[in-house]
Write an enzyme that holds these catalytic residues in place. Sequence first.
Site, PDB file in Angstrom:
ATOM      1  N   GLU A  25     -18.615  17.884   1.963  1.00 38.85           N
ATOM      2  CA  GLU A  25     -17.838  18.582   0.929  1.00 38.85           C
ATOM      3  C   GLU A  25     -18.391  18.281  -0.459  1.00 38.85           C
ATOM      4  O   GLU A  25     -18.507  19.176  -1.306  1.00 38.85           O
ATOM      5  CB  GLU A  25     -16.365  18.180   1.043  1.00 38.85           C
ATOM      6  CG  GLU A  25     -15.781  18.692   2.351  1.00 38.85           C
ATOM      7  CD  GLU A  25     -14.304  18.397   2.590  1.00 38.85           C
ATOM      8  OE1 GLU A  25     -13.736  19.051   3.461  1.00 38.85           O
ATOM      9  OE2 GLU A  25     -13.745  17.515   1.923  1.00 38.85           O
TER      10      GLU A  25
ATOM     11  N   GLY B  80       0.811  -1.222   0.000  1.00 37.63           N
ATOM     12  CA  GLY B  80       0.000   0.000   0.000  1.00 37.63           C
ATOM     13  C   GLY B  80       0.840   1.265   0.000  1.00 37.63           C
ATOM     14  O   GLY B  80       1.582   1.526   0.941  1.00 37.63           O
TER      15      GLY B  80
ATOM     16  N   VAL C 148      -1.928  -7.675  -3.952  1.00 38.10           N
ATOM     17  CA  VAL C 148      -1.583  -8.726  -2.999  1.00 38.10           C
ATOM     18  C   VAL C 148      -2.857  -9.461  -2.598  1.00 38.10           C
ATOM     19  O   VAL C 148      -3.816  -8.842  -2.114  1.00 38.10           O
ATOM     20  CB  VAL C 148      -0.868  -8.150  -1.763  1.00 38.10           C
ATOM     21  CG1 VAL C 148      -0.496  -9.273  -0.805  1.00 38.10           C
ATOM     22  CG2 VAL C 148       0.369  -7.368  -2.190  1.00 38.10           C
TER      23      VAL C 148
ATOM     24  N   GLY D   3      -0.259   4.334   0.167  1.00 42.80           N
ATOM     25  CA  GLY D   3      -1.131   5.433   0.609  1.00 42.80           C
ATOM     26  C   GLY D   3      -0.394   6.290   1.628  1.00 42.80           C
ATOM     27  O   GLY D   3       0.842   6.286   1.697  1.00 42.80           O
TER      28      GLY D   3
HETATM   29  C1  LIG Z   1     -13.140  10.878  -0.228  1.00 44.30           C
HETATM   30  C2  LIG Z   1     -12.240  10.860   0.965  1.00 44.30           C
HETATM   31  C3  LIG Z   1     -11.941  12.040   1.608  1.00 44.30           C
HETATM   32  C4  LIG Z   1     -11.112  12.043   2.730  1.00 44.30           C
HETATM   33  N1  LIG Z   1     -10.838  13.233   3.340  1.00 44.30           N
HETATM   34  C5  LIG Z   1      -9.972  13.260   4.362  1.00 44.30           C
HETATM   35  C6  LIG Z   1      -9.590  14.493   4.953  1.00 44.30           C
HETATM   36  O1  LIG Z   1     -10.063  15.560   4.559  1.00 44.30           O
HETATM   37  N2  LIG Z   1      -8.685  14.464   5.973  1.00 44.30           N
HETATM   38  C7  LIG Z   1      -8.144  13.286   6.421  1.00 44.30           C
HETATM   39  O2  LIG Z   1      -7.303  13.317   7.325  1.00 44.30           O
HETATM   40  N3  LIG Z   1      -8.501  12.108   5.892  1.00 44.30           N
HETATM   41  C8  LIG Z   1      -9.388  12.059   4.880  1.00 44.30           C
HETATM   42  N4  LIG Z   1      -9.746  10.868   4.318  1.00 44.30           N
HETATM   43  C9  LIG Z   1      -9.225   9.627   4.899  1.00 44.30           C
HETATM   44  C10 LIG Z   1      -7.791   9.381   4.466  1.00 44.30           C
HETATM   45  O3  LIG Z   1      -7.701   9.460   3.073  1.00 44.30           O
HETATM   46  C11 LIG Z   1      -7.376   8.013   4.975  1.00 44.30           C
HETATM   47  O4  LIG Z   1      -7.436   8.018   6.381  1.00 44.30           O
HETATM   48  C12 LIG Z   1      -5.958   7.677   4.530  1.00 44.30           C
HETATM   49  O5  LIG Z   1      -5.892   7.593   3.130  1.00 44.30           O
HETATM   50  C13 LIG Z   1      -5.507   6.356   5.152  1.00 44.30           C
HETATM   51  O6  LIG Z   1      -4.213   6.076   4.721  1.00 44.30           O
HETATM   52  P1  LIG Z   1      -3.746   4.580   4.538  1.00 44.30           P
HETATM   53  O7  LIG Z   1      -2.282   4.632   4.225  1.00 44.30           O
HETATM   54  O8  LIG Z   1      -4.194   3.765   5.679  1.00 44.30           O
HETATM   55  O9  LIG Z   1      -4.546   4.045   3.272  1.00 44.30           O
HETATM   56  P2  LIG Z   1      -4.703   4.644   1.813  1.00 44.30           P
HETATM   57  O10 LIG Z   1      -4.179   6.028   1.728  1.00 44.30           O
HETATM   58  O11 LIG Z   1      -6.103   4.407   1.426  1.00 44.30           O
HETATM   59  O12 LIG Z   1      -3.742   3.715   0.941  1.00 44.30           O
HETATM   60  C14 LIG Z   1      -3.968   2.355   0.756  1.00 44.30           C
HETATM   61  C15 LIG Z   1      -3.182   1.903  -0.471  1.00 44.30           C
HETATM   62  O13 LIG Z   1      -3.159   0.493  -0.490  1.00 44.30           O
HETATM   63  C16 LIG Z   1      -3.349   0.021  -1.812  1.00 44.30           C
HETATM   64  N5  LIG Z   1      -3.882  -1.327  -1.692  1.00 44.30           N
HETATM   65  C17 LIG Z   1      -4.998  -1.707  -1.010  1.00 44.30           C
HETATM   66  N6  LIG Z   1      -5.146  -3.048  -1.042  1.00 44.30           N
HETATM   67  C18 LIG Z   1      -4.125  -3.514  -1.768  1.00 44.30           C
HETATM   68  C19 LIG Z   1      -3.731  -4.809  -2.168  1.00 44.30           C
HETATM   69  N7  LIG Z   1      -4.419  -5.907  -1.800  1.00 44.30           N
HETATM   70  N8  LIG Z   1      -2.625  -4.956  -2.942  1.00 44.30           N
HETATM   71  C20 LIG Z   1      -1.901  -3.867  -3.320  1.00 44.30           C
HETATM   72  N9  LIG Z   1      -2.233  -2.602  -2.947  1.00 44.30           N
HETATM   73  C21 LIG Z   1      -3.321  -2.435  -2.189  1.00 44.30           C
HETATM   74  C22 LIG Z   1      -4.301   1.029  -2.425  1.00 44.30           C
HETATM   75  O14 LIG Z   1      -4.194   1.040  -3.812  1.00 44.30           O
HETATM   76  C23 LIG Z   1      -3.806   2.346  -1.775  1.00 44.30           C
HETATM   77  O15 LIG Z   1      -2.838   2.973  -2.579  1.00 44.30           O
HETATM   78  C24 LIG Z   1     -10.574  10.828   3.200  1.00 44.30           C
HETATM   79  C25 LIG Z   1     -10.863   9.633   2.534  1.00 44.30           C
HETATM   80  C26 LIG Z   1     -11.684   9.652   1.428  1.00 44.30           C
HETATM   81  C27 LIG Z   1     -11.986   8.370   0.706  1.00 44.30           C
END
Ligand SMILES: Cc1cc2nc3c(=O)[nH]c(=O)nc-3n(C[C@H](O)[C@H](O)[C@H](O)COP(=O)(O)OP(=O)(O)OC[C@H]3O[C@@H](n4cnc5c(N)ncnc54)[C@H](O)[C@@H]3O)c2cc1C
Length: 444
Positions: free
Chosen positions: A179, A20, A88, A22
């Site tokens: 939003e 991931g 994955v 992200g």
């Molecule tokens: C529309 C929207 C608006 C938001 N607004 C806000 C905001 O204003 N402020 C705020 O703080 N938070 C906000 N959030 C929440 C914030 O985006 C998340 O809390 C944050 O992205 C979490 O980070 P993460 O690294 O856990 O996961 P993510 O950033 O979601 O990253 C996960 C990554 O894992 C990859 N992935 C998943 N499963 C697999 C797999 N099996 N194999 C390979 N790759 C995989 C995905 O492609 C992705 O790139 C928002 C979310 C959304 C959807």
Amino acid sequence: MMNTQPTQPNRKFPRIVIIGGGFGGIEVAKGLKNKAVDVVLLDRNNHHTFQPLLYQVATGTLDAPSIAFPLRKMFRKQENFTFRIADVKAVDTERKVLDTDIGPIAYDYLVIATGATTNFFGNQDLEYYAMPMKNVKEAVNIRSFLLQNMEESLLKATPEERAPYLNVVVVGGGPTGVELSGAIAEIRNHILSKDYHELKKEDMNVYLVEGQSKVLANLSPQASEKAELYLRELGVKVLLNVQVTGYDGEAITFADGRRIPTKTVLWSAGVKGQFPTGIPADRIVRGNRIRVDETCQVVGLQDVFAIGDVAAMITEDLPNGHPGVAPVAQQQGRFLARHLMHVIEGQPTTRFRYFDKGSMATVGRNKAVVDIGKIRFQGFFAWWVWMFVHLMSLVGFRNRLVTFINWVISYVTFNAGIRLIIHKFSRPPRREAPDDVAAVEQNR
Ligand SMILES: Cc1cc2nc3c(=O)[nH]c(=O)nc-3n(C[C@H](O)[C@H](O)[C@H](O)COP(=O)(O)OP(=O)(O)OC[C@H]3O[C@@H](n4cnc5c(N)ncnc54)[C@H](O)[C@@H]3O)c2cc1C
């Protein structure tokens, strides 16, 4: 140490595989720069997505590349870094191997940073007909579909026939729903009659449906009251204490018997953790999240860690874990990079502590609500703060510049510009989920 596989050259250091790219995953990788480890980042996409601005892609203010950033470019100066586009599927924690669509990948330490996906709470109709907005593709689908429906409405003879194409229902009164509905109301107020001379703004209705008694329930009472007021001033019909019971692509129905004819239901009412199979069922808790200890290690699984939206660090103070927001994922990512090096080098380590920088949401142009600890403010200044924070949080100078220019143009002209249907949206043929899957989903 296992190091042989076709997709990876042999290396001499412990291999940390991050699933991931992200908010959390990229911070782990960055924190391991110049350390004596091999970092392998896997993502099913080749880019990082700035999800907080997805709604602006969905409503045509920004183009998709402004809020995405290529992962390879982000890490091109990091020598101990390898990236693979890979989905994955499963984790074998005994053999320390991942099953992916590009073949098996071995790890010494595994970081699961796979985020969350949309939760339809087991309702298969909603899952099929309502539109989620978790990634760039889904945001672009929403943009296309909104525009397609406006075009389609012009082909209808009567207001009754037009209504479903011009009624937009956003479900979920959290920051995303607020939003998104605010931005769609701006289109209705400032763009509809300019682009579609046959239509008046009164022809279009934007609804925001929330099951609780207020919007932005996780923010301060002042923030949620003001956000509701701003939405109503924009013309959004805010429906509170309303439970959605069904949607068949033609009309959405509520528990109180009400029904709104609409082709467009945008679903921002729930999320659940997503991760590959192989994590023992007793480590999976509410919201389909993986239970971790205070070092982000999956409880009872040595060398396997989870961070961000997918992780639940349950403590006495936090019975449901941390909120699913970007700063949690980022801070856990930075913590975990340090912690992994402590583990590898056999040094004492610390526990993760979250520093809450506050919450904010914007409602259309000029208005936002901001809570920073006990400091709460709303209105025009809050909107500037919101814009500044989001602009500076975007990855890459180009993205910041393009976004800034787009915002200035939109602000001055009242005319957000990217109303293109590049790919027409159409739903794929429906696949029915087996009954047992639906039952499990409902319980999540
Ligand atoms: C529309 C929207 C608006 C938001 N607004 C806000 C905001 O204003 N402020 C705020 O703080 N938070 C906000 N959030 C929440 C914030 O985006 C998340 O809390 C944050 O992205 C979490 O980070 P993460 O690294 O856990 O996961 P993510 O950033 O979601 O990253 C996960 C990554 O894992 C990859 N992935 C998943 N499963 C697999 C797999 N099996 N194999 C390979 N790759 C995989 C995905 O492609 C992705 O790139 C928002 C979310 C959304 C959807």
